[in-house]
Design an enzyme around this catalytic site. Structure first.
Site, PDB file in Angstrom:
ATOM      1  N   HIS A  22     -11.014 -11.990  -2.605  1.00  0.00           N
ATOM      2  CA  HIS A  22     -10.755 -11.800  -4.025  1.00  0.00           C
ATOM      3  C   HIS A  22      -9.453 -11.038  -4.191  1.00  0.00           C
ATOM      4  CE1 HIS A  22     -13.002  -8.278  -2.647  1.00  0.00           C
ATOM      5  NE2 HIS A  22     -12.454  -7.578  -3.628  1.00  0.00           N
ATOM      6  N   THR A  54     -14.293  -3.954   0.685  1.00  0.00           N
ATOM      7  CA  THR A  54     -15.706  -3.590   0.728  1.00  0.00           C
ATOM      8  C   THR A  54     -16.622  -4.781   0.487  1.00  0.00           C
ATOM      9  OG1 THR A  54     -15.663  -2.941  -1.603  1.00  0.00           O
ATOM     10  CG2 THR A  54     -15.280  -1.198   0.022  1.00  0.00           C
ATOM     11  N   HIS A  65     -15.811 -11.282   0.664  1.00  0.00           N
ATOM     12  CA  HIS A  65     -15.640 -12.573  -0.014  1.00  0.00           C
ATOM     13  C   HIS A  65     -14.259 -12.440  -0.638  1.00  0.00           C
ATOM     14  CE1 HIS A  65     -17.485 -15.896  -2.682  1.00  0.00           C
ATOM     15  NE2 HIS A  65     -16.207 -15.770  -3.084  1.00  0.00           N
TER      16      HIS A  65
END
Length: 113
Positions: free
Chosen positions: A100, A95, A98
């Protein structure tokens, strides 16, 4: 490089607060705001890269540093044992675009390999 509309870039910049667990020159680790386990910490590079495959291509040394940080978080919070999960793409549950990794442990994680 950062993205002006990326929530993680805003956390890195200090524009949005986060409960930081660990930080290095290149990586930040902070608690997930909607944890799915008793230990649920996100480990992200400070540079904006959309997913783990792109990170492997574009910032492999920082991806390796992310792994080191994930282990340090696990050492401090769950006796060094953890699951490190990357979601890549909307249908896989990503969602925030970036990269992670989710450092997780504690309770039933719903899938045993």
């Amino acid at each position: 490089m950062t993205s002006t509309n990326c929530i993680f870039c805003m956390i890195v910049a200090g524009d949005i607060p986060a409960q930081k667990v660990l930080e290095t020159e290149n990586v930040i680790a902070f608690r997930d705001i909607a944890p799915k386990a008793s230990v649920h910490v996100l480990v992200a590079p400070k540079v904006h890269v959309p997913n783990v495959a792109a990170a492997a291509r574009e910032i492999p040394e920082i991806l390796a540093e992310m792994a080191t940080v994930a282990q340090q978080v696990a050492d401090a919070e769950c006796d060094g044992e953890f699951r490190w999960i990357f979601n890549t793409g909307p249908s896989a549950g990503q969602t925030v675009f970036h990269v992670h990794g989710h450092v997780m442990n504690g309770g039933s994680l719903g899938w045993d390999a």
